[in-house]
Write a protein that holds these residues in place. Structure first.
Motif, mmCIF file in Angstrom:
data_model
loop_
_atom_site.group_PDB
_atom_site.id
_atom_site.type_symbol
_atom_site.label_atom_id
_atom_site.label_comp_id
_atom_site.label_asym_id
_atom_site.label_seq_id
_atom_site.Cartn_x
_atom_site.Cartn_y
_atom_site.Cartn_z
ATOM 1 N N SER A 132 0.849 -1.189 0.000
ATOM 2 C CA SER A 132 0.000 0.000 0.000
ATOM 3 C C SER A 132 0.882 1.235 0.000
ATOM 4 N N VAL A 133 0.385 2.283 -0.589
ATOM 5 C CA VAL A 133 1.149 3.535 -0.591
ATOM 6 C C VAL A 133 0.268 4.670 -0.084
ATOM 7 N N TYR A 134 0.932 5.633 0.477
ATOM 8 C CA TYR A 134 0.246 6.826 0.941
ATOM 9 C C TYR A 134 0.234 7.817 -0.216
ATOM 10 N N THR A 135 -0.897 8.463 -0.419
ATOM 11 C CA THR A 135 -1.040 9.212 -1.669
ATOM 12 C C THR A 135 -1.276 10.703 -1.493
ATOM 13 N N GLN A 136 -1.335 11.172 -0.275
ATOM 14 C CA GLN A 136 -1.661 12.591 -0.145
ATOM 15 C C GLN A 136 -0.462 13.459 -0.505
ATOM 16 N N ASN A 137 -0.622 14.240 -1.516
ATOM 17 C CA ASN A 137 0.421 15.174 -1.898
ATOM 18 C C ASN A 137 -0.220 16.344 -2.627
ATOM 19 N N ASN A 138 0.600 17.233 -3.127
ATOM 20 C CA ASN A 138 0.045 18.443 -3.735
ATOM 21 C C ASN A 138 -0.791 18.175 -4.975
ATOM 22 N N PHE A 139 -0.586 17.026 -5.614
ATOM 23 C CA PHE A 139 -1.417 16.722 -6.774
ATOM 24 C C PHE A 139 -2.805 16.250 -6.342
ATOM 25 N N THR A 140 -2.849 15.523 -5.226
ATOM 26 C CA THR A 140 -4.105 14.860 -4.883
ATOM 27 C C THR A 140 -4.951 15.638 -3.886
ATOM 28 N N SER A 185 -7.963 20.455 7.622
ATOM 29 C CA SER A 185 -7.102 19.609 8.467
ATOM 30 C C SER A 185 -7.762 18.279 8.746
ATOM 31 N N TRP A 186 -9.075 18.301 8.887
ATOM 32 C CA TRP A 186 -9.787 17.063 9.208
ATOM 33 C C TRP A 186 -9.621 16.044 8.087
ATOM 34 N N ASP A 187 -9.993 16.461 6.885
ATOM 35 C CA ASP A 187 -9.916 15.517 5.771
ATOM 36 C C ASP A 187 -8.464 15.194 5.400
ATOM 37 N N GLN A 188 -7.576 16.134 5.706
ATOM 38 C CA GLN A 188 -6.176 15.890 5.366
ATOM 39 C C GLN A 188 -5.438 15.110 6.448
ATOM 40 N N SER A 189 -6.159 14.713 7.487
ATOM 41 C CA SER A 189 -5.524 13.850 8.490
ATOM 42 C C SER A 189 -5.004 12.608 7.788
ATOM 43 N N GLN A 190 -3.976 12.030 8.366
ATOM 44 C CA GLN A 190 -3.423 10.816 7.764
ATOM 45 C C GLN A 190 -4.405 9.677 8.000
ATOM 46 N N SER A 191 -5.058 9.280 6.946
ATOM 47 C CA SER A 191 -6.107 8.288 7.110
ATOM 48 C C SER A 191 -6.119 7.337 5.925
ATOM 49 N N SER A 192 -6.960 6.326 6.049
ATOM 50 C CA SER A 192 -7.045 5.320 4.996
ATOM 51 C C SER A 192 -7.570 5.936 3.696
ATOM 52 N N TYR A 193 -8.220 7.106 3.787
ATOM 53 C CA TYR A 193 -8.672 7.733 2.548
ATOM 54 C C TYR A 193 -7.483 7.998 1.618
ATOM 55 N N TRP A 194 -6.341 8.253 2.209
ATOM 56 C CA TRP A 194 -5.148 8.592 1.426
ATOM 57 C C TRP A 194 -4.229 7.393 1.214
ATOM 58 N N VAL A 195 -4.765 6.221 1.425
ATOM 59 C CA VAL A 195 -3.947 5.020 1.246
ATOM 60 C C VAL A 195 -4.506 4.224 0.078
ATOM 61 N N GLN A 196 -3.640 3.807 -0.792
ATOM 62 C CA GLN A 196 -4.076 3.014 -1.929
ATOM 63 C C GLN A 196 -3.322 1.707 -1.988
ATOM 64 N N LYS A 197 -4.039 0.664 -2.333
ATOM 65 C CA LYS A 197 -3.350 -0.596 -2.575
ATOM 66 C C LYS A 197 -2.634 -0.485 -3.905
ATOM 67 N N LEU A 198 -1.475 -1.042 -3.961
ATOM 68 C CA LEU A 198 -0.716 -0.947 -5.208
ATOM 69 C C LEU A 198 -0.231 -2.330 -5.617
ATOM 70 N N ASP A 241 7.177 6.986 0.206
ATOM 71 C CA ASP A 241 6.751 8.376 0.140
ATOM 72 C C ASP A 241 5.437 8.485 -0.611
ATOM 73 N N SER A 242 4.983 9.710 -0.817
ATOM 74 C CA SER A 242 3.632 9.878 -1.345
ATOM 75 C C SER A 242 3.600 9.953 -2.862
ATOM 76 N N GLY A 243 4.713 9.679 -3.510
ATOM 77 C CA GLY A 243 4.710 9.629 -4.967
ATOM 78 C C GLY A 243 4.696 10.989 -5.613
ATOM 79 N N TYR A 244 5.412 11.901 -5.009
ATOM 80 C CA TYR A 244 5.359 13.281 -5.453
ATOM 81 C C TYR A 244 6.775 13.821 -5.395
ATOM 82 N N ASN A 245 7.003 14.843 -6.193
ATOM 83 C CA ASN A 245 8.288 15.514 -6.106
ATOM 84 C C ASN A 245 9.464 14.590 -6.406
ATOM 85 N N TYR A 246 9.335 13.813 -7.438
ATOM 86 C CA TYR A 246 10.495 13.058 -7.884
ATOM 87 C C TYR A 246 10.466 12.963 -9.404
ATOM 88 N N TYR A 247 11.544 12.570 -9.948
ATOM 89 C CA TYR A 247 11.690 12.504 -11.394
ATOM 90 C C TYR A 247 11.106 11.176 -11.859
#
Lengths: 1155, 504
Positions: free
Chosen positions: A1025-1033, A1067-1080, A1135-1141
Motif C-alpha cells: 500500500s502507498v500513501y497518496t496525499q500530496n500536492n497533486f491529490t 485539516s480534518w480531511d487531510q488527516s493521515q487516514s485510509s482515505y489517502w492510502v491506496q493498494k498498489l 513516500d507519497s509519490g510526489y516531487n520526484y523525477y
C-alpha cells in the motif's frame, strides 16, 4: 559444415562425461525415448573413445525400405535402428524428396552409399555421428565457376585441443567462413582442409564450446584450443573470494548473466539489470533523472531499520553500481543467505552482489564488438489533473464557499476562460505536457576481447548520452576499461583492471531548501492550468487569472521558470585500479594478493540567474521563493579515496576419489577518506558568471574529513564427500574504526550443507528428475551501515547555528547536540535457509525453491528520545530487532535451439514472498507516525485513522464526534471512532497497510525463430500500500493544482461518492487516514525486445561475425490496481509519490555488431 | 590476537574537525562557547514567538493577526490545533528543554576548569536566567511540566511526570533569584542577561500567574536600578540604529552577514516588492486596526479611517496607501508597487513593526539584523498599572502610568485617559492599552489567556478589503481548553506518565 545439436543433447553429453556409470544404468529404461536413446549413444561415445572401439559402418546392419520418401526420413529410420546420429543442414538435404530403396538387409556403409549415390552429398563418420556435407568436388566446381578456372588451393591442417582434451578433440567442425567447405577433426583432433587463398578464415565450432576463427594467412598449420562454454551443470558461480561450480554450491545464490539480452536493454545503471531477473532481489528504479537513476535494491526485503542496501563487490572490491559501465559486466551473483555472504562479514547483512567484469580468454581470437542504441524517452503514466481552467476555478470557488469564505474567481473571469480562445490570455495548461518532453538517449559501447597464449585482455569504451524529459536536464557518461591478465610463467599470474568513468550531469540550479530539481517539481505541484507557460512573444508566462483591479489571483508557479534558472553541473570522476598477483605453489596451493584503489572526485558547480514570468498585461513575476538568497555561485567538492589490500591463500585437494577439500584464508585492510569542500559567494556583478570568484560578497566555505578503516580476517572450508554430500563453513572477523576499542571486533560465522540426492544410487532407476539437491545453511552477518563515522564519540558541535551575537558582534558558541551510546557495536543478522533444487527433462526445466528465516538483532537505531533530554539527536543504540521470513521460487524452462531455423522458447518465473516484522523496538513505545515503526508490525506500516465514509449531515457528524473539539461537518470524512469516546484521538489510529511489498515477481518469456527473437520481462508487486496525499491529490490553497478526483467531491446533491467535499486545507480531511492510502498491486511490462540476427552468410559477406538488430521498449505497459493515481507504479513506497523525477518510457533501436 | 595492538593502532581513527567530550572544556574560553551555545537557542523558531522566522507571528493566534496557510499558529487561533502540530506545540516544548539542557550542561562543567569567582558568578547567573526563562515559557504555554535540573538518563526521561503549574513557576522564580544574586547591573557584553533582564522576566512570571503583589515588589527592584525608561520614539524603538536603548530590558540579538546570524522575518513576513515574492506570512486584521483610537479620542471617520489615528497604528501596520520598502502599498499590479503574497487573501494590510523599512537596507534572506525585544520598559509600566488596578490600589496612579505610554514619547501623543475611573473601566482601558502598545509583538496571545478573554472576544471574522470572508476564528466560539497548549503527541507516546492537558 556444422553440427547442430540441441542444448539438451549437449547437457547430456556433459552429464555423461561426468558420470558414465550412472548413464549406462539410466539408459535402459530410457530406451524408447529419444533423449534416452541419445544418452545411451553417448555412453557408448565415451566408452568407445576410451577403448577406441566404435562399431564400424560395415558392422552395423540396417534394414530400411524407401518408396518415394525424402532423404530425411531415411536418416530417421537409420537413427532409429542404429546407434548413429546424423548431422546435416536441412537446406542441403531437403531437395532430395523422392528416394526409393528396395528392402534388404545391408550394413550401413552400402546403405549410405546407395542413398547418396545420386546426390551432391557425401558422408563421413565421426565417432557416432554421420556427418552429411556437400561433396568436396561439387564445392570446388561451384567455387571454380565463380572465381578463375585454375584455382591453386592451399592445404591447411592442424590440431584442435581443449583444456579437457589436450591430446586432441575429435568431431570439431572446421569450416571455411563464407563457403560450404568444411570438415571435422578426427579421433586425434587432427584436420585437413583446402582453402582458396590466404585471406580465408577458418572457423572451429563444437557444441558446448566457444567457436574460434583463425585467419589462414601464410601458415599451413593452424592449431587451436577451444574453451568450454560454462553452462548447465558445469556452470561456475562467483562466490566470495573465488568461484564454485553451481552444482557444488550450498548457499542461496542468484546469478544474472550479462548476456546479449541485458546488453541490449537501454540500461543506464547496472542495478536495473537485476530487476525482475533474480528471485529474492527486488529492484525499484525510483527516478528517471539522467545520471542519477540508480535503483533501490533489496535482497530479501528490508533487513534493518537502517540502510538496507546490499554490499556491491566489483571484482572483489567494494564499489557501487554507478561507478561501472553496465556493458563491462560479465556476470552478477547475488549472495542471499548468510552462509554464502558470511565471508563478507560485517557489511553483508543486507546481501551481497558480486559483479565480475569481462575478461578475454587465452588463445582466443580478438573480437571487436559494437553495441549501439538510440532511444526516445517519454513520460508514461501520470496524475490526472483538471487542466481546464474554468473547471479548476469553479472547484476552487466551491471549495472556498464550502468553508464559508467568499469565492475568489469572479463569474466574469470564469466565463472569460470558458469562452476565451486566446491560449496566452486564457490558458488551459497541461503542465505534464509542457514540462516533460520527449528526450533522446543513446549509448555506444565498443569492446575488444581476446587473448594470446599468455595474455588475455578486455578493453572497452562506453559513451552514454541521455537528455532528461525535463528541460535542461541531461547527463553523459564516458567510461574506459582495460582488463589485462598475464600468465607470467607456470606459477605466477598477474592481472590488472583499470576503470575510468566520468559522468557529467546538468540540471537547473538546485536551491538549498528544495535540492536537486525539487523546486521544479514543487512548482509543478502548484502549477494551476490558468498559468500560461509562455507569453505570445515567447517569454515565460505567468498567472492569467487576474482580477478586475489588476491583481493576480494566484502566485506564479510556472515550473519552466525554475527549470530555466541557472545550472547545476555535476561532474564525477571515478578511477578504479584493481591489481592482483596469484602465485601457484603447487597444484593444490596458491596465494593471491590484491590491491585496489577506488578514487572518486565529485564536483558540483551551481549558479543561478534571474528568470521572470510575465502576464499578458506585462506584469513581471517570479515563482515562490525564487532565488531567495539572491544570485550566488557555489562549488562543492568531494574527494573520496578507498584503498583495499587483501591477501588470500587457496587450498584445493582431492584425497582418494571420495574426499575433496578446499579452503581459503585471508586478511583484508581497508581505509576510506572522504573530504568535502564547499565554497560560495553571492552577488556576481553580472549574470551568467559561473565561477565562485565572480561573487562579490556572501563568502562561505566549509570543509570536513570523514575517515573509516577496517581490518578483517576471513576463511572458508569446503568439503565434499563422494560429490554428493557437501559441506561449507565460513568465518570472518571484522574490526572497524566506527566502534570504540573493545567493541570493535565482530565475528561472523556461516555454515551450510548440501545433498545431491540425484547422484544417490536409489535415484538411478527413476526417470523423472534430472537434478535433485537439498541445501541448508545458517549464518550470522553484521551491519554497520550508519551515517555516522564516530557514533560512540560525544561531539561538541560548533557551528553558526550554535553561535550567538552580542552587541552586533558574532560570538562563536558550542553545544552538545546529540546523545551518544559509547557501547554501540555491530548489528547482526542471522539467516536460516533451506533450499531445494530440481531439474526435469534433463534440466530443460529447473526449479529452485528456498525458505528463509532472517532475524536481525541489535539493530542500530536512533530510538526517539523524549525532548525533555533537550531535543538532542537520539543516540545510536543497539536496540531493535526485526525478522524477515519468506520463500523464493524460481522456475525456468529452456528450450532454446542452436539452429536458427528452429523454434525456441524460454520461460522464466521468479517469485518472492516476504513477511517483515519489527520484533523489538522501544518496548512498543514508539511514536505514532504515518510510517509506523513499532513492535509487532511490519517496518513502516502505514498508520492513521480509518476513513469509513462521509458524513451526510452536520448532525450525523456531531452525533458521531460528540466530544471532539473541532466539529466536522457534512461532507467531511467519517473516521472510525475506535474507542468510542466521541472524539478523534491517537487511540483511533490503526494500521492501514504495509509499504513493503509482500510479493515481488518477475516473468520472462522469450522466443527465437529464424533469427528473430522476442524477449519480454514482466515485473510486479503484490500486497503493498502507498500513501497518496500530496500536492497533486489534495486541496491546498497554496498549491492550486486539482486532481480530477475532486470532480466527484461530495455535495448535498452528490452524496454517493467516496470523495469528501472540496475544501482547501481542511485539516480534518487531510488527516493521515485510509482515505489517502491506496493498494498498489501491479504487473508491468518492464522490457520488451524484438531482435533479428542476420544470417551468417550475409554477415560474413560484409566482414562481420555477427550482426544483430533490435527494437526495445521499456516501461511500456502496466496493469495496476484500479484507481491508482500517479506516475509509474515502480516507485518508492515510502513516500507519497510526489516531487520526484518519474521513470521514463523508453523506446530504442539498436544494433550489435561483432567483427 | 597477536596483532591486536597493531590492529588497534590501525583502527584508531578520530575526527579532525570536531571537538569531542574528551577535550572539552579545557579553559574558560570553552565555557564561554557553551554559554553562547545556550543563548543561541533563544533565536530558534517558537522559543520566543517564531524567533528567527519572525517576531509577532504569534499574534496570528489572536484577533490581531491573520496567519494564512493554516499554520499551527493560525490553528491555535481558530480552533484547529492538534497535539501533533510542530511550531508552537512541538518546537516550543523541544527548544525550551533544549535551553534547559544547555544551561544544565554549562552548570555541570563549571567546576571542570579553573575559574575566577566573578566569572563563575556570571556563568552561574546566566545559566539560571536561561533556565528560568525556559520554564516560564513552558509554564505559560503548557501548564505544569517535568522539572529537570541536571543530567537525566533517557530511561528517566521516559518515565518522569509533570510537576504542578505552581511548582513549575516556582522553579522559574528560584532560577531567576539565583540569577539575580549572581548577576551585575550591567552585563559584560550587550545582549547578555543582566540583573534588569532577570527582574523583567521575573516580573512577567508573576504577572502571568496573576501574583500582582509580587509583580509590584519586583518592579520596585527594577526601578531601583535606575537604568530604564521609555524610549522617546515608538517608531524608533523598532529601528536598528536604536537597538539596546534605555527601554530594552532584554532582547534577542541578531546581526546580518554570512554567518546566518540574522532572522528570516523580512523573507517570511515581509511585503513584497518588484520581483521578489516575499512571504507576508502574517498580516494585521481589521479587528486590530479598528482597535486603535483617534488621537483626540473622537469616533473614527469611516470615509477617512486612517486620518487622525493613534500614531502607533502607522508604526505597526502598513496601511493602504502608505509606503514600505520605498514602494506604495497596496499596489496590486506588481510593477513599482509593494504587494502582499498572492497566496494570502488579506491583501490590504501588512505588518510594519520589526520590518526593515527601506529597500536599500533590506538584507538577503536569513540576515535580518533587527533585534527582537523580549521585554521592554513599557511592559514594566503597564504591568505596574495592571497590578495596582488588580490589587485594588490607587486607580489614578495606575491610569497615570498608562498616560505616560500615551503621551510621553515624542511621536505618540494621544488623549490622556481621565482620572477617577472605576476599577472595572480602568481594567478595560489598561487591557486595551496593552493590546495596542504591544500589537504584533506576540504578547497578546498570553494576555488573552491569562485574562480569560477568549469566550468574550471570539468568534472573530477575518475579511478582505471588499468585505469577503476569509476565515472565522473559533467559528463556534472559543474553546476554553485552548488556554493551554497540548503536550506534543511525540512526547506523550514515549512516556506513559505524561498526562495530556484536559480537552486535547
Amino acid at each position: 559444415m556444422k553440427l547442430y545439436l540441441s542444448r539438451m543433447y549437449r547437457v547430456l553429453f556433459k552429464n555423461h562425461r561426468l558420470y558414465p556409470l550412472n548413464c549406462q544404468a539410466l539408459a535402459i529404461p530410457f530406451k524408447k525415448l529419444g533423449a534416452g536413446f541419445l544418452a545411451c549413444l553417448f555412453m557408448i561415445t565415451t566408452t568407445t573413445k576410451a577403448s577406441n572401439q566404435f562399431p564400424n559402418l560395415e558392422d552395423v546392419f540396417v534394414s530400411i525400405e524407401l518408396k518415394g520418401e525424402p532423404l530425411l526420413s531415411a536418416f530417421k529410420k537409420i537413427e532409429e535402428g542404429t546407434p548413429y546420429k546424423f548431422s546435416y543442414k536441412l537446406d542441403q538435404i531437403k531437395k532430395y524428396q523422392n528416394l526409393t530403396l528396395s528392402k534388404s538387409k545391408r550394413t550401413l556403409k552400402p546403405t549410405l552409399d546407395l542413398l547418396l549415390a545420386n546426390t551432391e552429398l557425401q558422408y563421413e563418420r565421426i565417432e557416432n555421428s554421420i556427418v552429411i556435407t556437400p561433396r568436396i568436388n561439387q564445392l570446388q566446381k561451384v567455387q571454380g565457376s565463380i572465381t578463375t578456372a585454375n584455382v591453386k588451393l592451399i592445404s591447411v591442417s592442424g590440431k584442435v585441443t581443449t583444456d579437457t582434451d589436450p591430446q586432441g578433440m575429435p568431431g570439431v567442425n572446421v569450416r571455411v567462413v563464407g563457403t560450404q567447405n568444411g570438415t571435422v577433426t578426427d579421433l586425434e583432433g587432427l584436420y585437413k582442409i583446402d582453402v582458396a587463398d590466404e585471406s580465408a578464415v577458418l572457423e572451429f565450432t563444437f557444441i558446448g564450446y566457444e567457436s574460434i576463427r583463425e585467419e589462414v594467412g601464410t601458415s599451413t598449420v593452424i592449431n587451436t584450443n577451444l574453451s568450454e562454454i560454462i553452462s548447465g551443470l558445469d556452470e561456475v558461480v562467483v562466490v566470495g573470494y573465488g568461484t564454485q561450480k553451481k552444482v557444488n554450491t550450498t548457499g542461496a545464490i542468484s546469478t544474472v548473466k550479462y548476456d546479449d539480452e541485458l546488453n541490449n536493454r537501454p540500461i543506464t545503471n547496472a542495478s536495473q539489470a537485476l530487476g525482475g531477473t533474480a528471485s529474492g532481489v527486488w529492484v525499484s528504479q525510483n527516478s528517471g533523472k539522467p545520471g542519477d537513476d540508480g535503483a533501490q535494491i533489496r535482497i530479501r526485503g528490508w533487513g534493518t531499520l537502517n540502510n538496507s542496501n546490499p554490499l556491491i563487490i566489483i571484482d572483489g572490491v567494494e564499489g557501487s553500481f554507478d561507478q561501472i559501465n553496465p556493458a563491462d559486466i560479465e556476470s552478477m551473483s547475488v549472495l542471499k543467505d548468510a552462509a554464502s555472504a558470511a565471508i563478507y562479514g560485517s557489511k553483508a547483512a543486507n546481501g551481497v552482489v558480486l559483479v565480475v567484469t569481462k575478461m578475454g580468454k587465452n588463445d582466443q581470437k580478438m573480437q571487436v564488438s559494437l553495441n549501439s542504441y538510440y532511444g526516445i524517452q517519454s513520460l508514461g503514466r501520470r496524475y490526472s489533473l483538471i487542466n481546464n481552467s474554468a473547471s479548476n476555478m469553479d472547484l476552487s470557488n466551491q471549495a472556498l464557499m464550502n468553508d464559508g469564505s467568499s469565492p475568489l474567481f469572479s463569474e466574469a473571469l470564469i466565463s472569460a476562460f470558458r469562452n476565451g480562445a486566446d491560449k496566452y490570455k486564457y490558458p488551459n495548461t497541461d503542465w505534464f505536457q509542457e514540462l516533460f518532453q520527449s528526450a533522446p538517449i543513446q549509448q555506444h559501447n565498443l569492446s575488444i576481447t581476446g587473448g594470446s597464449k599468455n595474455i588475455s585482455s578486455y578493453l572497452s569504451l562506453n559513451f552514454l548520452d541521455q537528455d532528461g524529459m525535463v528541460a535542461k536536464t541531461k547527463s553523459n557518461r564516458y567510461a574506459i576499461r582495460a582488463n589485462l591478465e598475464s600468465k607470467v610463467n607456470k606459477w605466477l599470474n598477474v592481472s590488472g583492471r583499470l576503470n575510468y568513468l566520468t559522468r557529467k550531469s546538468e540540471e537547473p540550479y538546485a536551491d538549498v531548501t528544495y535540492g536537486s530539481l525539487g523546486r521544479v517539481f514543487e512548482m509543478l505541484g502548484g502549477a494551476a492550468p490558468y498559468i500560461s507557460p509562455y507569453t505570445s512573444d515567447g517569454r515565460f508566462g505567468s498567472v492569467q487569472a487576474i482580477s478586475e483591479n489588476g491583481s493576480l489571483l494566484y502566485d506564479n508557479r510556472n515550473p519552466l521558470i525554475d527549470a530555466a534558472n541557472g545550472k547545476t553541473l555535476t561532474e564525477e570522476h571515478v578511477i578504479t585500479i584493481n591489481t592482483s598477483a596469484q602465485i601457484k605453489f603447487t597444484d593444490y596451493l596458491s596465494w593471491k594478493t590484491t590491491f585496489a584503489s577506488n578514487v572518486n572526485f565529485n564536483i558540483i558547480d551551481r549558479y543561478n540567474t534571474s528568470v521572470f514570468g510575465y502576464t499578458d498585461t506585462g506584469i513581471e513575476t517570479t515563482t515562490k521563493n525564487f532565488n531567495r538568497e539572491g544570485l550566488e555561485i557555489n562549488r562543492s567538492n568531494l574527494t573520496g579515496i578507498n584503498n583495499n589490500l587483501f591477501s588470500t591463500l587457496y587450498f584445493n585437494k582431492t584425497m582418494g576419489d571420495k574426499h575433496s577439500f578446499s579452503a581459503i584464508a585471508g586478511v583484508q585492510l581497508e581505509s576510506n577518506r572522504i573530504r568535502n569542500m564547499y565554497a560560495r559567494r553571492s552577488q556576481p556583478p553580472k549574470e551568467g558568471l559561473t565561477q565562485v570568484d565572480a561573487g562579490t560578497s556572501g563568502i562561505q566555505a566549509n570543509g570536513n574529513l570523514n575517515s573509516f578503516k577496517m581490518l578483517s580476517y576471513f576463511g572458508r572450508i569446503n568439503y565434499s564427500l563422494s560429490d554428493k554430500y557437501l559441506f561449507e563453513a565460513n568465518l570472518r572477523a571484522d574490526g572497524s574504526s566506527r566502534f570504540k576499542t573493545g567493541n570493535r571486533w565482530g565475528v561472523f560465522p556461516g555454515f551450510s550443507a548440501g545433498w545431491r540426492i540425484i547422484d544417490e544410487a536409489f535415484m538411478a532407476d527413476q526417470s523423472v528428475l534430472s537434478n535433485l539437491k537439498l541445501r541448508a545453511s545458517w549464518g550470522k552477518l553484521g551491519n554497520q551501515n550508519i551515517s555516522n563515522y564516530w557514533p560512540y564519540l560525544t561531539v561538541v558541535g560548533q557551528n553558526n547555528n550554535l553561535s550567538y551575537n552580542y552587541g552586533g558582534s558574532f560570538a562563536a558558541g558550542a553545544a552538545v547536540t546529540s546523545l551518544v551510546d559509547e557501547n554501540i557495536t555491530w548489528e547482526t543478522t542471522a539467516t536460516l535457509d533451506f533450499g531445494l533444487e530440481l531439474g526435469f527433462m534433463d534440466d530443460q526445466i529447473t526449479v529452485e525453491a528456498d525458505y528463509f528465516k532472517k532475524k536481525t538483532e541489535n539493530i542500530i537505531v536512533q530510538l526517539p528520545v523524549p525532548s525533555l533530554l533537550g531535543g538532542l539527536t537520539p543516540p545510536f543504540e543497539n536496540l531493535g530487532e526485526m525478522s524477515n521470513d519468506g520463500f523464493e521460487f524460481i522456475f525456468n524452462y529452456n528450450n532454446f535451439k542452436f539452429n536458427r531455423d528452429q523454434f525456441g522458447f524460454n520461460f522464466g518465473l521468479n517469485f518472492t514472498y516476504i513477511k517483515n516484522e519489527v520484533t523489538e523496538f522501544a518496548g512498543g513505545k514508539s511514536p505514532d507516525q504515518l510510517y509506523l515503526i513499532r513492535e509487532g508490525y511490519a517496518f513502516r506500516t502505514l498508520y492513521g485513522y480509518n476513513a469509513i465514509g462521509i458524513y451526510q449531515s452536520d448532525s450525523e457528524a456531531l452525533e458521531h464526534m460528540f466530544d471532539n473539539g473541532f466539529k466536522p461537518q457534512a461532507g467531511n470524512l467519517k473516521f472510525e471512532d475506535i474507542n468510542g469516546d466521541g472524539k478523534l484521538g491517537f487511540e483511533d489510529k490503526k494500521t492501514l497497510g504495509n509499504t513493503i511489498p509482500k510479493v515481488t515477481f518477475g516473468i520472462s518469456p522469450s522466443i527465437k525463430y529464424k533469427g528473430f527473437d522476442l524477449n519480454l520481462l514482466f515485473q510486479g508487486v503484490l500486497g503493498v500500500s502507498v500513501y497518496t496525499q500530496n500536492n497533486f491529490t489534495n486541496l491546498t490553497f497554496e498549491n492550486r493544482v486539482i486532481s480530477e478526483r475532486w470532480l466527484d467531491a461530495w455535495t448535498a446533491e452528490n452524496t454517493n461518492t467516496s470523495v469528501p467535499s472540496a475544501r482547501f486545507d481542511n485539516s480534518w480531511d487531510q488527516s493521515q487516514s485510509s482515505y489517502w492510502v491506496q493498494k498498489l498491486n501491479y504487473i508491468k511490462l518492464k522490457n520488451i525486445q524484438l531482435g533479428y540476427a542476420l544470417k551468417e552468410e550475409v554477415v560474413s559477406k560484409i566482414g562481420l561475425q555477427k550482426a544483430y538488430l533490435y527494437i526495445n521498449a521499456q516501461n511500456v505497459f502496466t496493469l495496476v490496481t484500479n484507481d491508482y493515481e500517479g506516475f509509474d507504479p515502480e516507485r518508492n513506497t515510502f513516500d507519497s509519490g510526489y516531487n520526484y523525477y518519474p521513470v521514463p518510457r523508453i523506446i530504442s533501436l539498436g544494433v550489435n555488431l561483432n567483427f | 590476537m597477536l596483532l591486536s595492538g597493531c590492529a588497534d593502532d590501525f583502527l584508531n581513527v578520530l575526527p579532525e574537525d570536531k571537538i569531542t567530550s574528551a577535550n572539552f572544556p579545557e579553559n574558560e574560553a570553552d565555557l564561554k562557547l557553551a554559554l553562547n551555545g545556550a543563548y543561541a537557542m533563544l533565536r530558534e523558531n517558537s522559543v520566543y514567538d517564531q524567533g528567527l522566522f519572525g517576531f509577532g507571528v504569534l499574534d496570528g493566534a489572536t484577533p490581531n493577526g491573520y496567519n494564512w496557510g493554516n499554520t499551527p499558529i493560525a490553528k491555535a487561533g481558530n480552533g484547529q490545533l492538534s497535539s501533533g502540530d510542530g511550531s508552537i506545540v512541538t518546537f516550543r516544548w523541544t527548544r525550551c528543554y533544549g535551553i534547559i539542557y544547555r544551561a544544565n550542561y554549562l552548570l555541570s562543567i563549571l567546576d571542570q576548569v579553573d575559574l575566577d569567582p566573578n566569572a563563575k558568578a556570571l556563568y552561574t547567573g546566566e545559566a539560571h536566567f536561561l533556565r528560568g526563562l525556559a520554564f516560564s515559557l513552558l509554564a505559560d504555554s503548557y501548564g505544569g511540566v517535568p522539572l529537570i535540573s541536571g543530567a537525566i538518563s533517557a530511561e528517566e526521561a521516559r518515565n518522569i511526570s509533570r510537576s504542578s503549574l505552581e511548582d513549575t513557576w516556582n522553579q522559574a522564580i528560584s532560577d531567576y533569584n539565583i540569577a539575580i544574586s549572581n548577576l551585575q547591573d550591567d552585563a559584560p557584553e550587550v545582549g547578555r542577561a543582566n540583573k534588569g533582564a532577570v527582574l523583567g522576566l521575573k516580573m512577567r512570571a508573576y504577572l502571568y500567574q496573576n501574583k500582582y503583589t509580587e509583580v509590584l515588589s519586583v518592579i520596585k527592584e527594577i526601578e531601583a536600578l535606575g537604568k530604564y525608561d521609555l524610549y522617546p520614539s515608538y517608531e524608533g524603538l523598532f529601528q536598528p540604529e536604536n537597538e539596546n536603548n534605555q527601554e530594552v530590558l532584554f532582547d534577542i540579538q541578531y546581526i546580518s552577514g554570512e554567518n546566518s546570524q540574522g532572522s528570516l522575518i523580512d523573507q517570511y513576513c515581509g511585503t513584497g516588492t518588484g520581483s521578489f515574492t516575499r512571504g507576508t506570512r502574517y498580516v494585521p486584521t481589521d479587528d486590530l486596526v479598528n482597535a486603535y483610537e483617534m488621537i483626540d479620542g473622537s469616533e473614527i471617520n469611516p470615509s477617512n479611517p486612517f486620518e487622525g489615528r493613534d500614531p502607533r497604528l502607522e508604526f505597526t501596520v502598513v496601511i493602504p496607501g502608505s509606503y514600505i520598502l520605498d514602494h506604495q502599498f497596496p499596489n496590486y499590479t506588481y510593477t513599482g508597487g509593494a504587494y502582499n503574497h498572492p497566496g494570502n487573501r488579506l491583501k490590504h494590510l501588512s505588518t510594519r513593526k520589526y520590518r526593515i523599512q527601506h529597500m536599500s537596507d533590506l538584507p538577503p534572506s536569513g540576515q535580518s539584523y533587527l533585534n527582537n525585544i523580549v521585554i521592554r520598559y513599557a511592559d514594566v509600566l503597564l504591568a505596574k498599572a495592571e497590578a495596582i488596578i488588580e490589587t485594588g490600589g490607587d486607580i489614578d496612579e495606575a491610569i497615570e502610568l498608562v498616560n505616560r505610554i500615551r503621551t510621553e514619547r515624542a511621536d505618540v501623543k494621544i488623549s490622556r485617559l481621565p482620572m477617577g475611573m472605576s476599577q472595572t473601566i480602568a481594567k478595560e482601558k489598561l487591557r486595551k492599552e496593552r493590546r495596542i502598545e504591544f500589537a504584533m509583538e506576540g504578547l497578546y496571545w498570553s494576555d488573552i489567556r491569562r485574562w480569560d478573554l477568549g469566550e468574550e472576544i471570539y468568534p472573530v471574522e477575518v475579511r478582505d478589503h471588499k468585505g469577503g470572508l476569509i476565515e472565522t476564528k473559533f467559528p463556534n466560539g472559543y474553546l476554553k481548553y485552548y488556554d493551554l497548549l497540548p503536550i506534543p503527541v511525540s512526547e506523550l507516546s514515549l512516556n506513559e506518565n505524561l498526562v495530556q492537558n484536559p480537552g486535547w
